[in-house]
Every structure is written in C-alpha cells, then in structure tokens.
Write an enzyme that holds these catalytic residues in place. Structure first.
Site, mmCIF file in Angstrom:
data_model
loop_
_atom_site.group_PDB
_atom_site.id
_atom_site.type_symbol
_atom_site.label_atom_id
_atom_site.label_comp_id
_atom_site.label_asym_id
_atom_site.label_seq_id
_atom_site.Cartn_x
_atom_site.Cartn_y
_atom_site.Cartn_z
ATOM 1 N N LYS A 110 26.727 -58.978 55.293
ATOM 2 C CA LYS A 110 25.205 -58.964 54.991
ATOM 3 C C LYS A 110 25.333 -59.525 53.335
ATOM 4 C CE LYS A 110 21.856 -55.854 53.440
ATOM 5 N NZ LYS A 110 21.332 -54.481 53.151
ATOM 6 N N GLY A 198 12.857 -51.167 52.739
ATOM 7 C CA GLY A 198 11.739 -50.810 52.477
ATOM 8 C C GLY A 198 10.884 -49.848 53.468
ATOM 9 N N ASN A 219 18.229 -47.687 55.451
ATOM 10 C CA ASN A 219 19.309 -46.627 54.828
ATOM 11 C C ASN A 219 18.479 -45.593 54.558
ATOM 12 O OD1 ASN A 219 22.391 -46.909 53.029
ATOM 13 N ND2 ASN A 219 21.368 -45.308 53.671
ATOM 14 N N THR A 220 17.711 -45.700 53.167
ATOM 15 C CA THR A 220 17.079 -44.601 52.553
ATOM 16 C C THR A 220 16.170 -43.786 53.282
ATOM 17 O OG1 THR A 220 17.410 -46.131 50.543
ATOM 18 C CG2 THR A 220 16.068 -44.143 50.315
#
Lengths: 281, 73
Positions: A110, A198, A219-220
C-alpha cells in the site's frame, strides 16, 4: 415466482479481485492504534476483512518482548498488506516497500507518500514516481492518492493494481467529502478503486460504497470507536449494504411525493374537505 | 584465564552500540533475542536475505536496521 433464498451477499455480488487475488469482503482494515492486541484481533474478525494493513518499523531493542504484529495475526488467515505510511519521499517509500517484501509474505504494497504533516495529504508526484519504480520491480502497488481523477488515471497508467483515493484526510473521520470525484474516478478506471482514509462511522462507509467503488479501507474509525468490535461489525454490514444498494440501483429522486398505496378504490370522501391534490400515503 | 573480549562499534537501529567482535548477523540476532524469521535486516542500506544471515559478518562501523511489521493503517 422466485424461490431463491437469499442467504448471503455472496450470492448477489462478485468477489473483489485485485491483482488476480479474490476477496469476498470489500472491507480492508488497518491494525494501528488499537488499545490492545486482543481488541484488534476481535475487531478484525467482526469486520469480516480478509486483508489488513501493517506498517514496517524498527524493532524496539530495549523491549525485545514487545512483539511484532505477526505474533497476533496469522498471515495464512488474513492477507497482510504492508504500507509505506510515514514516508515523505519516493525514495523512503521504496525503501519501506522493499523491506516489507523481504519479510517474505507477499509482494504487495500500500504505497503512500505523504506531502504535508497537517493534512497528511498525498504527494501525488512522488507517489507516481515511486509507483513506476515499484511496478517495474514487480510489486503489486495499491496507491493511496487524492480524489483527483487525473492522478488516478496516471497511477493506473503506471501499472498500479488498485488506486485508493481518500474519502477525507487520514484519521479525520470526516466521511466522503467529494462523492462526485470519487464516482468519476470509478467510472474512468479499469483497476479496482478502494476508498482509503476518512471514513468515520457506518453511514460514511455505506455512502462511500453506494458510489460504486470496489471497496473501502479504514483504521481509525474502528480503533478509536468506543467499542471497536461492535463498530467493526457495523462497518461489515454497512459495506455490504452500500455495495448491494449500488448494485441494485437506487430509485430516482423527485421533489414531490408519490403515494405508495393505490388511489383507485378509495371510499367516497366526506364532503368536509376535498383534497387539493388526489392521493395519500 | 580471562581475556578482555574485543568489541566493535556499530550503528544499530539508529543508535551507536558496542558488540562483540566476530559475530555474524545470525549470531547478533540470537544475542538480541530476536527470531530471524520475524526480522528483516538492512545491512549498510542493502537488504540482507535471510539465507545470508549465517554467513554475513558484522564489522566495525556497519549500519544495521532491524525491522518488523507493526500495527498500521
């Protein structure tokens, strides 16, 4: 009359194919920032993701008991996608990609080359430069980029296996800020388009998939959720829901109501008040 | 019979470190308690294939980076 029993999304959708490899889940998740490894492992399971991203970092030699991620994830069960997160030059990103490949798991990367610390927006020129070199070295490059149609086309021309426009800045949770450009990227590219970064909550993931993109990477949104495991399950469902809604094709928007029940067969209306326009729910 | 072991200085993950002279990369990893199959070694900016850990000596002034996979997005 159809007797088809719909048991799973699998019957209604095709797998996601990147560089010849098939994935049933269209959700890719990161492994960073979880409060502990157990939560991370359970969240990945609940997300249904078959591909997860990992970073390459120095081993902390003062705490050799600090374990790498391979102590918690089985690469035979989840496909590990190494990233070049934190790199600000093409040269550094290529170095990290090569180190990742030397780990011997796969030749995917990535690719992200960051251009600015405040926004973490990609340096597209440097990303393109690194992509060309890594593709020539037989890497399968999944390139993180802006929601810029021309940049996406150039990355595809460079031989990237997938192009990954952002929904909004990394870790921002602002959701899909530019659905029009993301749709246009999807319309113009042959390679898979994965929206990366995002997404903040399930509705963001669903709306993103409704644009017709091939998948979402996050992820977040999981790691910083109050309950990452529940959020992972929510994202799993949202990705499927958005995908199926896209495939199904939504109804057209109208600026006036249209009744869902027949207007024919109504009883005589009471004289008191004749509706101005016929109909009702 | 005591001899003062000869040591050399190398740069290991960004820090100066004194190690015993005459170690191979494989021996250094063992000394550090690392499992070779989970470590990627960059030796003087060149990636060192695992099959060469045993045969590659660590020399004074060498720059070694030992990396692995960690959580990331």
């Amino acid at each position: 009359m159809s007797t088809l029993a719909i048991e799973s999304t699998r019957q209604l959708d095709e797998p996601l194919v990147i560089a010849g490899r098939s994935f049933r889940s269209r959700l890719i998740v990161g492994t960073g920032k979880y409060r502990d490894n157990d939560t991370m492992v359970r969240a990945i399971e609940a997300s249904g993701a078959e591909m997860v991203t990992v970073a390459v970092r120095r081993i902390d030699l003062d705490r050799t008991k600090e374990e790498g991620i391979l102590h918690h994830l089985d690469p035979s069960k989840v496909f590990l996608l190494p990233n070049t997160a934190g790199c600000y030059t093409a040269e550094d990103a290529m170095r990290y990609a090569r180190l990742a490949r030397a780990a011997g798991l796969n030749d995917w990367v990535k690719l992200e080359v960051i251009g600015d610390q405040r926004t973490l927006l990609p340096d597209v020129a440097a990303t393109l430069e690194a992509a060309r070199v890594l593709v020539a070295e037989d890497f399968k490059v999944l390139a993180y980029t802006n929601e810029d149609v021309i940049a996406a086309l150039r990355l595809e021309d460079a031989g990237c296996a997938a192009v990954m426009p952002l929904a909004s800045p990394i870790g921002s949770g602002l959701g899909l800020v530019n659905p029009y450009y993301v749709r246009e990227i999807k319309a113009r590219l042959e390679v898979p388009v994965i929206v990366d970064a995002g997404v903040g909550t399930a509705s963001d993931a669903c709306v993103t998939m409704e644009q017709g993109v091939d998948g979402v990477l996050m992820n977040t949104a999981l790691a910083e959720a109050g309950d990452p495991v529940r959020m992972a399950r929510a994202m799993n469902l949202a990705i499927e829901a958005g995908r199926l809604a896209y495939l199904a094709g939504r109804m057209s928007r109208r600026e006036i109501a249209v009744p869902s029940s027949p207007s024919k067969g109504m009883l005589d209306r009471s004289a008191a008040r004749e509706p101005e326009a016929r109909g009702g729910a | 019979m005591s001899t003062i072991a000869e040591t050399i200085e190398i740069r290991l993950n960004g820090d100066a470190k004194r190690i015993a002279a005459g170690l191979t990369v494989a021996a250094l990893l063992r000394e550090l308690g690392l499992e070779p199959q989970l470590v990627v070694v960059e030796h003087n900016r060149e990636i060192l294939e695992r099959s060469r850990y045993d045969a590659t000596p660590v020399r004074a002034g060498d720059v070694l980076e030992l990396v692995h996979f960690v959580g990331g997005g």
